[in-house]
Design a protein around this motif. Structure first.
Motif, PDB file in Angstrom:
ATOM      1  N   ALA A  39       0.895  -1.217  -0.158  1.00 52.92           N
ATOM      2  CA  ALA A  39       0.030   0.050  -0.063  1.00 52.92           C
ATOM      3  C   ALA A  39       0.799   1.302   0.019  1.00 52.92           C
ATOM      4  CB  ALA A  39      -0.891  -0.069   1.274  1.00 52.92           C
ATOM      5  N   SER A  40       2.124   1.043   0.604  1.00 50.07           N
ATOM      6  CA  SER A  40       3.043   2.094   0.555  1.00 50.07           C
ATOM      7  C   SER A  40       3.857   2.525  -0.529  1.00 50.07           C
ATOM      8  CB  SER A  40       3.737   2.163   1.914  1.00 50.07           C
ATOM      9  OG  SER A  40       4.371   1.042   1.770  1.00 50.07           O
ATOM     10  N   ASP A  41       3.749   1.579  -1.656  1.00 50.01           N
ATOM     11  CA  ASP A  41       4.691   1.828  -2.693  1.00 50.01           C
ATOM     12  C   ASP A  41       4.261   2.967  -3.655  1.00 50.01           C
ATOM     13  OD1 ASP A  41       6.377  -0.365  -2.063  1.00 50.01           O
ATOM     14  OD2 ASP A  41       5.425  -1.815  -3.421  1.00 50.01           O
ATOM     15  N   ASN A  42       5.413   3.530  -4.057  1.00 52.37           N
ATOM     16  CA  ASN A  42       5.018   4.646  -5.033  1.00 52.37           C
ATOM     17  C   ASN A  42       5.478   3.995  -6.466  1.00 52.37           C
ATOM     18  OD1 ASN A  42       8.178   4.663  -5.150  1.00 52.37           O
ATOM     19  ND2 ASN A  42       7.941   6.256  -3.647  1.00 52.37           N
ATOM     20  N   ASP A  43       5.428   4.911  -7.419  1.00 59.04           N
ATOM     21  CA  ASP A  43       5.725   4.284  -8.768  1.00 59.04           C
ATOM     22  C   ASP A  43       7.226   3.913  -8.833  1.00 59.04           C
ATOM     23  OD1 ASP A  43       3.301   4.952  -9.641  1.00 59.04           O
ATOM     24  OD2 ASP A  43       3.704   6.721 -10.446  1.00 59.04           O
ATOM     25  N   ASP A  44       8.382   4.533  -8.344  1.00 57.33           N
ATOM     26  CA  ASP A  44       9.481   4.097  -8.377  1.00 57.33           C
ATOM     27  C   ASP A  44       9.702   2.780  -7.897  1.00 57.33           C
ATOM     28  OD1 ASP A  44      10.069   6.352  -9.832  1.00 57.33           O
ATOM     29  OD2 ASP A  44      10.895   7.356  -8.196  1.00 57.33           O
ATOM     30  N   ASP A  45       9.104   2.651  -6.535  1.00 61.08           N
ATOM     31  CA  ASP A  45       9.096   1.374  -5.880  1.00 61.08           C
ATOM     32  C   ASP A  45       8.862   0.131  -6.790  1.00 61.08           C
ATOM     33  OD1 ASP A  45      10.020   2.446  -3.583  1.00 61.08           O
ATOM     34  OD2 ASP A  45       7.949   2.724  -2.796  1.00 61.08           O
ATOM     35  N   ILE A  46       7.516   0.224  -7.399  1.00 66.20           N
ATOM     36  CA  ILE A  46       7.007  -0.938  -8.475  1.00 66.20           C
ATOM     37  C   ILE A  46       8.029  -0.971  -9.676  1.00 66.20           C
ATOM     38  CG2 ILE A  46       4.922  -1.261  -9.606  1.00 66.20           C
ATOM     39  CD1 ILE A  46       3.367   0.111  -7.615  1.00 66.20           C
ATOM     40  N   ALA A  47       8.423   0.029 -10.159  1.00 68.07           N
ATOM     41  CA  ALA A  47       9.186   0.121 -11.348  1.00 68.07           C
ATOM     42  C   ALA A  47      10.531  -0.803 -10.945  1.00 68.07           C
ATOM     43  CB  ALA A  47       9.561   1.414 -11.802  1.00 68.07           C
ATOM     44  N   GLY A  48      11.134  -0.544  -9.601  1.00 64.69           N
ATOM     45  CA  GLY A  48      12.323  -1.161  -9.286  1.00 64.69           C
ATOM     46  C   GLY A  48      12.071  -2.793  -9.134  1.00 64.69           C
ATOM     47  N   PHE A  49      10.922  -3.060  -8.574  1.00 65.23           N
ATOM     48  CA  PHE A  49      10.437  -4.312  -8.228  1.00 65.23           C
ATOM     49  C   PHE A  49      10.469  -5.136  -9.630  1.00 65.23           C
ATOM     50  CE2 PHE A  49       6.955  -7.386  -7.840  1.00 65.23           C
ATOM     51  CZ  PHE A  49       7.667  -8.540  -7.012  1.00 65.23           C
ATOM     52  N   LEU A  50       9.702  -4.585 -10.533  1.00 68.24           N
ATOM     53  CA  LEU A  50       9.459  -5.294 -11.795  1.00 68.24           C
ATOM     54  C   LEU A  50      10.782  -5.349 -12.561  1.00 68.24           C
ATOM     55  CD1 LEU A  50       5.991  -3.465 -13.030  1.00 68.24           C
ATOM     56  CD2 LEU A  50       6.503  -5.961 -12.236  1.00 68.24           C
ATOM     57  N   ASP A  51      11.652  -4.356 -12.333  1.00 64.27           N
ATOM     58  CA  ASP A  51      13.048  -4.401 -13.238  1.00 64.27           C
ATOM     59  C   ASP A  51      13.822  -5.757 -12.501  1.00 64.27           C
ATOM     60  OD1 ASP A  51      14.771  -3.125 -15.077  1.00 64.27           O
ATOM     61  OD2 ASP A  51      15.857  -2.945 -13.074  1.00 64.27           O
ATOM     62  N   ARG A  52      13.745  -5.829 -11.149  1.00 62.55           N
ATOM     63  CA  ARG A  52      14.376  -7.093 -10.693  1.00 62.55           C
ATOM     64  C   ARG A  52      13.769  -8.277 -11.138  1.00 62.55           C
ATOM     65  NH1 ARG A  52      14.122  -3.208  -6.453  1.00 62.55           N
ATOM     66  NH2 ARG A  52      12.384  -4.363  -5.342  1.00 62.55           N
ATOM     67  N   LYS A  53      12.502  -8.432 -11.431  1.00 65.27           N
ATOM     68  CA  LYS A  53      11.670  -9.587 -11.740  1.00 65.27           C
ATOM     69  C   LYS A  53      11.781  -9.584 -13.057  1.00 65.27           C
ATOM     70  CE  LYS A  53      11.211 -10.907  -7.645  1.00 65.27           C
ATOM     71  NZ  LYS A  53      11.474 -12.517  -7.144  1.00 65.27           N
ATOM     72  N   ARG A  54      12.417  -8.976 -14.119  1.00 63.38           N
ATOM     73  CA  ARG A  54      12.305  -9.103 -15.399  1.00 63.38           C
ATOM     74  C   ARG A  54      12.481 -10.135 -16.089  1.00 63.38           C
ATOM     75  NH1 ARG A  54      12.183  -4.610 -18.968  1.00 63.38           N
ATOM     76  NH2 ARG A  54      12.538  -3.207 -17.337  1.00 63.38           N
ATOM     77  N   GLN A  55      13.840 -10.548 -15.688  1.00 62.09           N
ATOM     78  CA  GLN A  55      13.991 -12.112 -16.512  1.00 62.09           C
ATOM     79  C   GLN A  55      13.186 -13.307 -15.891  1.00 62.09           C
ATOM     80  OE1 GLN A  55      16.577 -12.196 -18.667  1.00 62.09           O
ATOM     81  NE2 GLN A  55      15.650 -14.199 -18.948  1.00 62.09           N
ATOM     82  N   TRP A  56      12.898 -13.159 -14.666  1.00 60.80           N
ATOM     83  CA  TRP A  56      11.882 -14.199 -14.010  1.00 60.80           C
ATOM     84  C   TRP A  56      10.705 -14.228 -14.821  1.00 60.80           C
ATOM     85  CZ3 TRP A  56       7.170 -13.935 -12.001  1.00 60.80           C
ATOM     86  CH2 TRP A  56       6.648 -15.338 -11.637  1.00 60.80           C
ATOM     87  N   LEU A  57       9.948 -13.100 -15.136  1.00 53.24           N
ATOM     88  CA  LEU A  57       8.690 -12.854 -15.743  1.00 53.24           C
ATOM     89  C   LEU A  57       8.801 -13.488 -17.113  1.00 53.24           C
ATOM     90  CD1 LEU A  57       5.877 -12.033 -15.708  1.00 53.24           C
ATOM     91  CD2 LEU A  57       6.677  -9.675 -16.001  1.00 53.24           C
TER      92      LEU A  57
END
Length: 244
Positions: A39-57
């Motif tokens: 709930a506390s995530d901002n756009d940068d938090d989400i973008a960073g998470f997705l970038d770390r999971k890019r290869q797995w996804l």
């Protein structure tokens, strides 16, 4: 709908925020990706998470497309299968997540979340997790039914547990140890109640004489209908899950 670019692929996903979540999560099902953020995530938090999971996804999406293309029929333990549970065939949904462990939830059907390390053919893992979940649910139901009968009629076995039984649906040993076949979780609950009542009745009457059946009727007045259901379905009930 937001998207993430991975190579030449543009993957759309649903973004959901949760006040209860303690970690971010990606869930992949055929044709759908969901990202659960804090709930506390901002756009940068989400973008960073997705970038770390890019290869797995990317790898997960590719594996799911490959499996779907190579299958001509619905696999036994994949999305679209039906799992017998309490007398009904309930739908199964299998999802890929970035979690470390498999997880099962039940909401008008089974949802199995697979861990990130699952290989390309997860049938065996899904079957194993479902078997464990169903056995645990059978154990809980049996203990609940036995506790209710014990409270009302003073029937206290020395022990009671669920198990794989090669023959029969239950037993009550001479020392009061009760065993119940876990496959009864596939039958309507009234059938499980009948088998538990049947075995607990042996604490008072060892044989199957008139006094025994009269006592079963005291414990469970509707026992005849449940017994009839079991007699009619026992041949397929025993192999219902194993054959899938």
């Amino acid at each position: 709908m937001p998207t993430i670019q991975i190579g030449r692929a543009e993957i759309a996903y649903d973004l959901r925020r949760s006040d209860c979540a303690t970690e971010r999560r990606i869930t992949v099902t055929p044709g759908h990706v969901e990202v659960m953020a804090l709930a506390s995530d901002n756009d940068d938090d989400i973008a960073g998470f997705l970038d770390r999971k890019r290869q797995w996804l990317f790898n997960t999406m590719r594996d799911m497309e490959r499996i779907a293309a190579s299958r001509h029929a619905v696999p036994r333990f994949m999305t679209g299968s039906k799992i017998p549970y309490r007398g009904r065939n309930m739908p199964l949904t299998v999802r890929r997540t970035d979690a470390e462990r498999a997880n099962i939830t039940y909401r008008n059907g089974f949802i199995v979340d697979l861990p990130h390390w699952t290989g390309g053919d997860p049938d065996q893992l899904v079957a194993s997790e479902l078997r464990h979940w169903l056995k645990q649910r059978a154990r809980r139901d049996v203990l609940d039914i036995a506790a209710d009968l014990g409270k009302r009629f003073g029937l206290v076995p020395r022990s009671i547990r669920v198990a794989d039984l090669a023959h029969g649906w239950g037993s009550c040993g001479p020392e009061g140890n009760v065993l119940i076949n876990w496959h009864l979780i596939f039958a309507p609950r009234k059938v499980l109640e009948y088998v538990v009542a049947h075995e607990l009745a042996h604490l008072r009457h060892r044989s199957h004489g008139a006094e025994f059946w009269g006592y079963v009727a005291t414990l469970l007045p509707a026992w005849e209908g449940a017994k009839a259901w079991l007699d009619a379905h026992q041949a397929i009930l025993a192999a219902e899950f194993l054959a899938r």
